[in-house]
Design an enzyme around this catalytic site. Structure first.
Site, PDB file in Angstrom:
ATOM      1  N   LEU A 116       0.857  -1.182   0.000  1.00 38.21           N
ATOM      2  CA  LEU A 116       0.000   0.000   0.000  1.00 38.21           C
ATOM      3  C   LEU A 116       0.893   1.231   0.000  1.00 38.21           C
ATOM      4  O   LEU A 116       1.964   1.236   0.616  1.00 38.21           O
ATOM      5  CB  LEU A 116      -0.900   0.032   1.244  1.00 38.21           C
ATOM      6  CG  LEU A 116      -1.960  -1.057   1.396  1.00 38.21           C
ATOM      7  CD1 LEU A 116      -2.700  -0.879   2.717  1.00 38.21           C
ATOM      8  CD2 LEU A 116      -2.942  -1.035   0.230  1.00 38.21           C
ATOM      9  N   ASP A 117       0.439   2.291  -0.661  1.00 32.55           N
ATOM     10  CA  ASP A 117       1.140   3.575  -0.567  1.00 32.55           C
ATOM     11  C   ASP A 117       1.249   3.988   0.890  1.00 32.55           C
ATOM     12  O   ASP A 117       0.415   3.631   1.722  1.00 32.55           O
ATOM     13  CB  ASP A 117       0.357   4.666  -1.305  1.00 32.55           C
ATOM     14  CG  ASP A 117       0.425   4.530  -2.810  1.00 32.55           C
ATOM     15  OD1 ASP A 117       1.095   3.609  -3.297  1.00 32.55           O
ATOM     16  OD2 ASP A 117      -0.211   5.352  -3.490  1.00 32.55           O
ATOM     17  N   ARG A 118       2.241   4.784   1.185  1.00 33.10           N
ATOM     18  CA  ARG A 118       2.404   5.286   2.557  1.00 33.10           C
ATOM     19  C   ARG A 118       1.153   6.029   3.023  1.00 33.10           C
ATOM     20  O   ARG A 118       0.741   5.896   4.182  1.00 33.10           O
ATOM     21  CB  ARG A 118       3.624   6.221   2.618  1.00 33.10           C
ATOM     22  CG  ARG A 118       3.863   6.824   3.987  1.00 33.10           C
ATOM     23  CD  ARG A 118       5.208   7.534   4.037  1.00 33.10           C
ATOM     24  NE  ARG A 118       5.220   8.743   3.264  1.00 33.10           N
ATOM     25  CZ  ARG A 118       4.912   9.948   3.741  1.00 33.10           C
ATOM     26  NH1 ARG A 118       4.535  10.081   5.004  1.00 33.10           N
ATOM     27  NH2 ARG A 118       4.987  11.018   2.986  1.00 33.10           N
ATOM     28  N   ARG A 144      -5.668   6.511  -8.100  1.00 28.67           N
ATOM     29  CA  ARG A 144      -5.547   7.966  -8.019  1.00 28.67           C
ATOM     30  C   ARG A 144      -5.437   8.600  -9.401  1.00 28.67           C
ATOM     31  O   ARG A 144      -6.041   9.647  -9.676  1.00 28.67           O
ATOM     32  CB  ARG A 144      -4.335   8.320  -7.150  1.00 28.67           C
ATOM     33  CG  ARG A 144      -4.462   7.801  -5.726  1.00 28.67           C
ATOM     34  CD  ARG A 144      -3.124   7.732  -5.010  1.00 28.67           C
ATOM     35  NE  ARG A 144      -2.534   9.054  -4.800  1.00 28.67           N
ATOM     36  CZ  ARG A 144      -1.337   9.232  -4.247  1.00 28.67           C
ATOM     37  NH1 ARG A 144      -0.605   8.188  -3.883  1.00 28.67           N
ATOM     38  NH2 ARG A 144      -0.877  10.454  -4.084  1.00 28.67           N
ATOM     39  N   THR A 155       3.655   2.373  -3.910  1.00 28.23           N
ATOM     40  CA  THR A 155       2.988   1.679  -4.996  1.00 28.23           C
ATOM     41  C   THR A 155       2.038   0.639  -4.459  1.00 28.23           C
ATOM     42  O   THR A 155       2.211   0.141  -3.373  1.00 28.23           O
ATOM     43  CB  THR A 155       3.992   1.014  -5.954  1.00 28.23           C
ATOM     44  OG1 THR A 155       3.284   0.402  -7.007  1.00 28.23           O
ATOM     45  CG2 THR A 155       4.830  -0.025  -5.252  1.00 28.23           C
TER      46      THR A 155
END
Length: 516
Positions: free
Chosen positions: A228-230, A328, A421
C-alpha cells in the site's frame, strides 16, 4: 554525510545523513562471485590490522591489502538488535522516533575503483561540502575495511568495504494504532493507518508497519504479500512463512485477488458504474508521479458511487490490475481527484487538474510545477523526495527551516515491498527504485555516543542526543498535524481463493461525515 551521485545509472548508496539509499549491487563484490577465503589466505590478526590500515604492504603485492568479501545471507533480517536501536514517544497525536546513530555499509562500486575517496565525494556525492566529509573522517565516522579512514586520498580498490556512521532523524507519523484484523499460523492481517510506510524506506525505518509490529506486537520475520502507498490506509496482509507468501503471491500474479477500495473525491461522481482502462506511465520514480499516456501500461479500474453530499462523493474502487497510483491517476483522469491527494489534486496539473489527460506541460515542467506548488505551501515533505533529486528539477534552492524540506532519500533492506505503490510484486524491478528486497545488510547501532556527540534534555525529560556533525540536529522542524497525514483512500477488502479480509469503513467515508 554522503549524498546521492549526480548521475548514477544504477541503484546507489547514500552513506550518512538521515536518509540513505543502497542496493544489492552495492553490497556484492563488483568483480565476480563471492568466495570464502581459503586456508592461509588471512594473515594474523595484528598484521591484518596493519594491512587494512595501509601501514604495511602484503608480501609480493606492493599495494594496500583488501580482504575477501564476506558472505551475506539474503532474507528477512530485522530482529531484536534492530528493534532496540531507538524508542518511540507520542506527542500531539503523532508517533515520533528519537534520533539515533546508525551504520550504513557498502562494497566499492566498480566506477569507484582506482579513484580516491576525495574524488568520489567531490564528483558523485556533492550534496555536502568536502569539509563535511573531512570532519566525518576526523571523527572516525568513515571506515574502510573496518579501519578508520583519516586520509581521504586513499585510493579505492575492488572489494573495499565502506562503513559510515550517521545520525538518523525520522519524520513523525500518525499516532493511530495498527489494528490486528487476523492472526493465525499462516498470516497476519492489519488495518494500516495512513502515513505509515509498510517497511523501511525513504527516511523511515522505525516509523513503519514492519518495525511497529515487531517492537510492539512481537510479530517478526513477516513476509509482505502486497503493498500500500504510505498515505493509503486499510487492509494489509503479511505471511508468516515463505511458503504461504509464495502461495498467495501466485494468486496476486494471476490476478485472482479481488481488491476493493473506498475513497472520497471532489465533485458529483456519476451514479452509474464507471470503468477506466487508460494506460498509465510513470513520469518520475523519484518524485512518485504518474499520468495517463498511450505508451503506459495497460490497466483497468471500476468505480461505483456510494454517496454524494453536495460537494464530494464517496466512491468504491475495484482495481483489476495493480499499477503505481492506478486508482488515483484514473480518478484524476475522470475529473474526480481524491479530495486531499497531495499529487493528483494540485493546481500544477493545469486549470482542469489533468482531467481527460489534458496537462499541456512537458514531464519536466509538470514536476517543476508540482515541487514549486508544494514549496509555496510549505508541504514539500509530503513528497518524501531528497533535495539532491529535486536539484535537476528546480535548481539548487536551499532548504528553509520550516521543516518542509527533505534530506537525501535512502533505501533500506526489506522483504518485498514498496513505499509508494500498490502494484503486484512483478512490477518491482521497473517501478520501485526507491525500495529493495531481500538485502541482508548488517546495520549497527551505538550505545555510546560517537566522538563529539553530546546530549541535552527535552520537554518530556528524556535526554536527547545531539550530534555536532548532523545538520538535522541544528534545525527545528514544524510538525504536521495529524489531519495532514491522512489521504482519503482506504483498502477496504482483499479476497482470495481461500480467504477474505475486511476492515471497517473509515470515518471520512461515512455518509453523515462532517467535512469541517
Amino acid at each position: 554525510m554522503w549524498a546521492r551521485p549526480a548521475a548514477a545509472a544504477e541503484p546507489w548508496l547514500l552513506l550518512a545523513g538521515p536518509r540513505v539509499r543502497w542496493s544489492l549491487a552495492a553490497l556484492a563484490p563488483v568483480g565476480g562471485r563471492m568466495e570464502e577465503p581459503g586456508p592461509g589466505d588471512a594473515p594474523p590478526a595484528a598484521k591484518r590490522r596493519r594491512l587494512l590500515a595501509g601501514e604495511e604492504k602484503r608480501p609480493g603485492h606492493g599495494e594496500r591489502y583488501v580482504p575477501p568479501p564476506r558472505k551475506r545471507n539474503p532474507g528477512v533480517s530485522f530482529s531484536e538488535p534492530h528493534f532496540a536501536e531507538t524508542r518511540y514517544y507520542f506527542e500531539g497525536g503523532l508517533r515520533k522516533v528519537r534520533p539515533y546513530h546508525f551504520d550504513f555499509q557498502t562494497y566499492c562500486k566498480g566506477r569507484w575503483v582506482g579513484k580516491s575517496l576525495l574524488h568520489v565525494f567531490s564528483t558523485e556525492f556533492r550534496a555536502q561540502p568536502l569539509d563535511s566529509y573531512r570532519a566525518a573522517a576526523s571523527a572516525g565516522r568513515l571506515r574502510l575495511n573496518e579501519q578508520p579512514v583519516r586520509d581521504l586520498s586513499v585510493v579505492l580498490k575492488n572489494n573495499d568495504f565502506l562503513r559510515n556512521t550517521v545520525h538518523r532523524h525520522e519524520p513523525p507519523v500518525t499516532a493511530q494504532p495498527i489494528q490486528i484484523l487476523v492472526e493465525n499460523d499462516e498470516v497476519v492481517v492489519v488495518d494500516k493507518p495512513s502515513s505509515l510506510p509498510v517497511h523501511p524506506c525513504g527516511r523511515f525505518r522505525h516509523n513503519t508497519v514492519i518495525f511497529i509490529l515487531g517492537k510492539e506486537h512481537n510479530l517478526k520475520e513477516l513476509h509482505t504479500i502486497h503493498r500500500l502507498d504510505r498515505m493509503t490506509s486499510g487492509v494489509l496482509m503479511f505471511a508468516k512463512t515463505a511458503e504461504v507468501s509464495k502461495r498467495i503471491d501466485e494468486q496476486v500474479r494471476q490476478r485472482q485477488l479481488e481488491k476493493e477500495y473506498v475513497c472520497r473525491v471532489l465533485g458529483e461522481f456519476p451514479e452509474n458504474e464507471v470503468t477506466c482502462e487508460e494506460p498509465i506511465l510513470v513520469v518520475s520514480y523519484k518524485v512518485g508521479v504518474c499520468r495517463v499516456d498511450p505508451k503506459g501500461k495497460s490497466c483497468k479500474t471500476v468505480f461505483q458511487r456510494l454517496s454524494y453530499n453536495g460537494k464530494t462523493s464517496v466512491v468504491k474502487c475495484f482495481p483489476y490490475t495493480g499499477r503505481t497510483h492506478q486508482i488515483r491517476v484514473h480518478l484524476q483522469f475522470l475529473g474526480y481527484p481524491i479530495v486531499n491527494d497531495p499529487i493528483y489534486n494540485m493546481e500544477a496539473w493545469g486549470p482542469t487538474k489533468g482531467k481527460g489527460g489534458e496537462i499541456n506541460k512537458t514531464d519536466e515542467e509538470l514536476l517543476r510545477a508540482l515541487v514549486e506548488e508544494h514549496r509555496s505551501k510549505q508541504s514539500l515533505s509530503i513528497l518524501d523526495v531528497s533535495e539532491e533529486d529535486l536539484k535537476p528539477i528546480v535548481g539548487s534552492k536551499e532548504c528553509d527551516h520550516s521543516g518542509y524540506c527533505t534530506k537525501p532519500v535512502e533505501i533500506m533492506p526489506i522483504s518485498a515491498d514498496s513505499c509508494r505503490t500498490e502494484d503486484s510484486k512483478d512490477q518491482k524491478e521497473a517501478e520501485i527504485q526507491a525500495c529493495l528486497q531481500n538485502s541482508d545488510t548488517r546495520p549497527e547501532t551505538h550505545e555510546a555516543n560517537p566522538e563529539g556527540a553530546s546530549s541535552s534534555g527535552n520537554q518530556d525529560g528524556h535526554t536527547e542526543e545531539k550530534d555536532p556533525l548532523c545538520e538535522e540536529c541544528k534545525i527545528v522542524r514544524q510538525d504536521p498535524s495529524p489531519r495532514e497525514l491522512v489521504m482519503y483512500l482506504h483498502a477496504l477488502r482483499y479476497k482470495g481463493a481461500e480467504f477474505e479480509y475486511n476492515s471497517k469503513m473509515p470515518d471520512w467515508a461515512l455518509e453523515d461525515w462532517d467535512e469541517s
